[in-house]
Design a protein around this motif. Structure first.
Motif, PDB file in Angstrom:
ATOM      1  N   TYR A  64      61.403  21.004  -5.205  1.00  0.00           N
ATOM      2  CA  TYR A  64      61.004  22.013  -4.577  1.00  0.00           C
ATOM      3  C   TYR A  64      62.037  23.125  -4.658  1.00  0.00           C
ATOM      4  O   TYR A  64      62.945  22.781  -4.838  1.00  0.00           O
ATOM      5  CB  TYR A  64      60.655  21.785  -3.105  1.00  0.00           C
ATOM      6  CG  TYR A  64      61.783  21.173  -2.202  1.00  0.00           C
ATOM      7  CD1 TYR A  64      62.619  22.172  -1.554  1.00  0.00           C
ATOM      8  CD2 TYR A  64      61.891  19.608  -2.245  1.00  0.00           C
ATOM      9  CE1 TYR A  64      63.788  21.207  -0.905  1.00  0.00           C
ATOM     10  CE2 TYR A  64      62.908  19.478  -1.572  1.00  0.00           C
ATOM     11  CZ  TYR A  64      63.871  19.916  -1.149  1.00  0.00           C
ATOM     12  OH  TYR A  64      64.866  19.217  -0.295  1.00  0.00           O
ATOM     13  N   PHE A  75      56.291  20.120  -4.930  1.00  0.00           N
ATOM     14  CA  PHE A  75      55.605  19.418  -6.355  1.00  0.00           C
ATOM     15  C   PHE A  75      56.089  18.119  -6.515  1.00  0.00           C
ATOM     16  O   PHE A  75      57.037  17.504  -6.047  1.00  0.00           O
ATOM     17  CB  PHE A  75      56.075  20.306  -7.604  1.00  0.00           C
ATOM     18  CG  PHE A  75      55.452  21.584  -7.519  1.00  0.00           C
ATOM     19  CD1 PHE A  75      53.961  22.083  -7.950  1.00  0.00           C
ATOM     20  CD2 PHE A  75      56.369  22.818  -7.717  1.00  0.00           C
ATOM     21  CE1 PHE A  75      53.715  23.234  -7.891  1.00  0.00           C
ATOM     22  CE2 PHE A  75      55.897  24.162  -7.763  1.00  0.00           C
ATOM     23  CZ  PHE A  75      54.577  24.253  -8.008  1.00  0.00           C
ATOM     24  N   LEU A  88      51.011  16.592 -12.510  1.00  0.00           N
ATOM     25  CA  LEU A  88      51.747  17.637 -11.732  1.00  0.00           C
ATOM     26  C   LEU A  88      51.021  17.839 -10.568  1.00  0.00           C
ATOM     27  O   LEU A  88      49.807  18.187 -10.515  1.00  0.00           O
ATOM     28  CB  LEU A  88      52.057  18.839 -12.377  1.00  0.00           C
ATOM     29  CG  LEU A  88      52.867  19.936 -11.364  1.00  0.00           C
ATOM     30  CD1 LEU A  88      54.188  19.431 -10.975  1.00  0.00           C
ATOM     31  CD2 LEU A  88      52.928  21.415 -12.097  1.00  0.00           C
ATOM     32  N   LEU A  90      50.785  19.416  -6.329  1.00  0.00           N
ATOM     33  CA  LEU A  90      51.230  20.210  -5.465  1.00  0.00           C
ATOM     34  C   LEU A  90      51.083  19.582  -4.076  1.00  0.00           C
ATOM     35  O   LEU A  90      49.852  19.040  -3.814  1.00  0.00           O
ATOM     36  CB  LEU A  90      50.451  21.632  -5.401  1.00  0.00           C
ATOM     37  CG  LEU A  90      51.030  22.501  -4.291  1.00  0.00           C
ATOM     38  CD1 LEU A  90      52.378  22.760  -4.299  1.00  0.00           C
ATOM     39  CD2 LEU A  90      50.090  23.633  -4.106  1.00  0.00           C
ATOM     40  N   THR A 147      55.613  21.429 -16.966  1.00  0.00           N
ATOM     41  CA  THR A 147      55.868  21.480 -15.789  1.00  0.00           C
ATOM     42  C   THR A 147      56.330  22.682 -15.157  1.00  0.00           C
ATOM     43  O   THR A 147      55.889  23.338 -14.196  1.00  0.00           O
ATOM     44  CB  THR A 147      56.896  20.261 -15.430  1.00  0.00           C
ATOM     45  OG1 THR A 147      56.258  18.824 -15.534  1.00  0.00           O
ATOM     46  CG2 THR A 147      57.122  20.320 -13.814  1.00  0.00           C
ATOM     47  N   THR A 151      54.272  25.241 -12.581  1.00  0.00           N
ATOM     48  CA  THR A 151      55.214  25.571 -11.375  1.00  0.00           C
ATOM     49  C   THR A 151      55.216  27.047 -11.096  1.00  0.00           C
ATOM     50  O   THR A 151      54.810  27.490 -10.195  1.00  0.00           O
ATOM     51  CB  THR A 151      56.356  24.787 -11.301  1.00  0.00           C
ATOM     52  OG1 THR A 151      57.273  25.064 -12.183  1.00  0.00           O
ATOM     53  CG2 THR A 151      56.055  23.260 -11.124  1.00  0.00           C
TER      54      THR A 151
END
Length: 163
Positions: A64, A75, A88, A90, A147, A151
């Protein structure tokens, strides 16, 4: 006829005695630690947690930044053992936070193929569906690059739609 626990334990013991499961599991966990170290080196804006081994279902680590921390989000970079793919996720700090962000993101393109909230996350993205574990040196780069791309996109969406 269903099996009892002793029968399952016997099957487990036989599989472990062959040695192949242990070799694969240890190598996968080591790779996740290497992936975490690579991620820390290439994404210093994130704070990373330790690698959690899971229950032979998921091996993962959280990460994070200050924005996610403020929103009680993080994440997860996940190795899904059953599908043998990298994902991935959340995640919210707790179920209440996750439920709130699910409501916010359930109609987003991230969740367009879902009818209900994922069990453990607000959203889940497949980063690499068919990894080549015979080339571990090359495997980390596409995972952390994907990733970081996702993100950034997710955080941009959160900033646009967040409450």
């Amino acid at each position: 006829m269903t099996k009892n626990l002793n029968q399952y334990v016997d099957i487990y013991k036989k599989a472990l005695n062959k040695g192949e499961i242990e070799i694969a599991y240890v190598a996968l966990r080591k790779f996740m630690s290497t992936l975490r170290a690579t991620f820390i080196k290439n994404a210093p804006q994130y704070t990373c947690g330790t690698v959690f081994p899971g229950y032979m279902d998921y091996t993962y680590f959280y990460f994070y930044d200050s924005y996610l921390k403020e929103k009680q989000l993080r994440f997860g970079l996940v190795l899904n053992h059953q599908k043998m793919q990298f994902e991935l996720w959340l995640l919210g700090r707790n179920e209440k936070v996750q439920a709130g962000y699910w409501e916010l993101l359930k109609d987003s393109h991230w969740n367009s193929k879902l009818n209900e909230k994922p069990i453990y996350s607000v959203l889940s993205i497949t980063l690499l569906a068919d990894p080549d574990f015979n080339d571990l040196d090359s495997l980390a780069t596409p995972i952390w690059q994907a990733t970081l791309t996702h993100t950034r996109d997710i955080e941009d969406d959160l900033r646009t739609h967040s409450h």
